[in-house]
Design an enzyme around this catalytic site. Sequence first.
Site, short mmCIF file in Angstrom:
data_model
loop_
_atom_site.label_atom_id
_atom_site.label_comp_id
_atom_site.label_asym_id
_atom_site.label_seq_id
_atom_site.Cartn_x
_atom_site.Cartn_y
_atom_site.Cartn_z
N PHE A 156 0.55 -4.27 3.51
CA PHE A 156 1.78 -3.56 3.88
C PHE A 156 2.53 -2.99 2.68
O PHE A 156 3.30 -2.05 2.81
CB PHE A 156 2.72 -4.51 4.65
CG PHE A 156 3.51 -5.43 3.76
CD1 PHE A 156 4.66 -4.99 3.11
CD2 PHE A 156 3.09 -6.74 3.53
CE1 PHE A 156 5.38 -5.83 2.25
CE2 PHE A 156 3.79 -7.58 2.68
CZ PHE A 156 4.94 -7.13 2.05
N LYS A 180 -8.59 0.72 7.62
CA LYS A 180 -7.79 -0.12 8.53
C LYS A 180 -6.51 -0.44 7.77
O LYS A 180 -6.46 -1.35 6.94
CB LYS A 180 -8.57 -1.41 8.85
CG LYS A 180 -8.22 -2.07 10.18
CD LYS A 180 -6.76 -2.44 10.34
CE LYS A 180 -6.37 -3.70 9.63
NZ LYS A 180 -4.91 -3.96 9.63
N GLU A 183 -1.00 -3.14 9.86
CA GLU A 183 -0.36 -2.86 11.15
C GLU A 183 1.16 -2.85 11.01
O GLU A 183 1.86 -2.36 11.89
CB GLU A 183 -0.81 -3.86 12.21
CG GLU A 183 -0.44 -5.33 11.97
CD GLU A 183 -1.39 -6.08 11.03
OE1 GLU A 183 -1.93 -5.46 10.10
OE2 GLU A 183 -1.57 -7.29 11.23
N SER A 233 -3.49 -10.55 0.92
CA SER A 233 -3.26 -11.92 0.43
C SER A 233 -4.59 -12.58 0.05
O SER A 233 -5.65 -12.21 0.58
CB SER A 233 -2.60 -12.73 1.54
OG SER A 233 -3.46 -12.78 2.66
N CYS A 288 2.00 -6.99 -6.04
CA CYS A 288 1.11 -7.95 -6.69
C CYS A 288 1.27 -7.92 -8.20
O CYS A 288 0.77 -8.78 -8.89
CB CYS A 288 -0.32 -7.66 -6.31
SG CYS A 288 -0.87 -6.08 -6.94
N GLU A 383 3.02 -17.72 -4.41
CA GLU A 383 3.47 -16.32 -4.37
C GLU A 383 4.63 -16.21 -3.37
O GLU A 383 4.43 -16.39 -2.17
CB GLU A 383 2.32 -15.42 -3.94
CG GLU A 383 2.68 -13.96 -3.96
CD GLU A 383 1.51 -13.05 -3.57
OE1 GLU A 383 0.79 -13.37 -2.61
OE2 GLU A 383 1.36 -12.01 -4.22
#
Length: 493
Positions: A156, A180, A183, A233, A288, A383
């Site tokens: 995301f 992909k 979402e 992740s 990240c 994280e």
Amino acid sequence: MGKINFKNYGSQKNWISGCYEDSNSLEKISVISPYFDKEIATVPDSNVVDLNLAVERSKLVFPHWSKVNIRDRAEVMFQLKSILEKNMEELAYLIALDNGKTIEDAKGSILRGKEVVEFATSLPSILSGDSSQVANGITCTLSYEPIGVVAGITPFNFPAMVPLWMIPLAITTGNCFILKPSEQTPLSALKIAEYLKEAGLPDDVFQVINGSREAVEGICDHPDIKAIAFVGSSKVAKIVYSRSTALGKRALCLGGAKNHMIVVPDADLDSTAKGLLASSMGSAGQRCMAASVAVGIANIDPIIQQLVKEANQFKLGVDMGTIVSKLAFDRINNYIDEAEKMGADILIDGRNVMPPKDYENGYWLGVTILDNVDPSWPCAQEEIFGPVLTIIRTATLEQAMQIENDNIYGNAAAVFTTSGEIAKTISENASAGMIGVNIGVPVPREPYSFGGWNESKYGHGDITGKSGIQFWTNLKKVTARWPETEEPWKKYF
Ligand code: NAD
């Protein structure tokens, strides 16, 4: 603050064969804008029937696309570059609306993605291959061949930039690519599909399958998808890596991070304070490359005081957008609550901040700075993925290095110092793929490649630069001998 107006994009579809197509699935996923806590679209939670269709169509076009001259494939990238520049406002708005970034931040992320598009325009030169005479009368030629139908699964937090790390190199090298997107933030990926069509990309070379777990598992399992790049992740990166490589696929899966900035008392006060802040708070800490731990050696109090001063000027909605979702918002708040209970000194508390005007329902968290944190606490090890900077104090460089090395991740690390010797020691010994010296966000510019180490990446190589080209291609070596006559040319005359 660039204004972000509410808009509902309604029922979004998949992108198949160069146009929007309904999904076979009746399940829909609600896309919520974190600025408004309101639905702005739905996307289909696609199933394997949708995926099979996309793969089927891509397979049909692959033999043709892979034979298109690389100069013509690169021409699509030249066009895409100008389309991205022309439509920067439109794309930035979509990124901001579903992700929560500020417009400025969103534009910055497009520029970083565009770098890879620019790099892809140089592939005709880079992939010119090698050829030489390896023995008398024998030549060897090496060429880079596309793999086939390949896929990318993206997170995301950079809804356009991360797809743009993958698409340009994968398709310019001659593959057909299925994306992909997350979402949670699908709008800009669909827009990129439209841009690629406008850039002249033939239908079926690029498809978008919206969805979540079923679509991802389908990609891992589909026998005709030959390579998968994943960014997200570490938990899911590991699943995607093992599931797809078990079936013999090539996979490169980039995961999470916990990046450390080692701060030495001799560091420049102003630029270090700014560097710490920009690195930990940029994109509201949801990246990240965010260095979310500062490891201060000996007395770095003047730098911390300057940091707090700078941080107090930070304006929500201007310097920093929202958190992506209510779920993430609660998770980050929990980390802060827990650190407080464990005894951290909260130098700045971003909980319960005043939201900017017109965005009162957004998921806002302000700059949070936790000092005197023990390296064993969850906020120092895990994280958090939010605007939280954790400060650990140490007495020596060795201890600081140990803390960095002990962390399971290895995306990036940085050192702030004026000593060349210390900078060299840390650069050489940090266990991370990307190192910054007096730079808090050491993202390598193209053609230097992007990628971490340890639990921040599963698979070999990096995702951009020359490493990215290698990921999306197979090497072919042709060794040729032609019968030699004494004077071979004479027979023609
Ligand atoms: P995520 O792992 O939740 O989702 C990433 C993708 O995996 C999405 O497309 C999602 O639909 C899919 N997915 C999620 N759960 C799944 C499951 N159980 N099975 C199959 N597919 C699943 O990650 P996110 O929250 O979207 O992104 C944030 C994470 O991405 C952070 O950990 C961040 O560090 C990481 N990230 C890493 C890099 C890098 O370069 N290393 C870059 C950007 C983001």
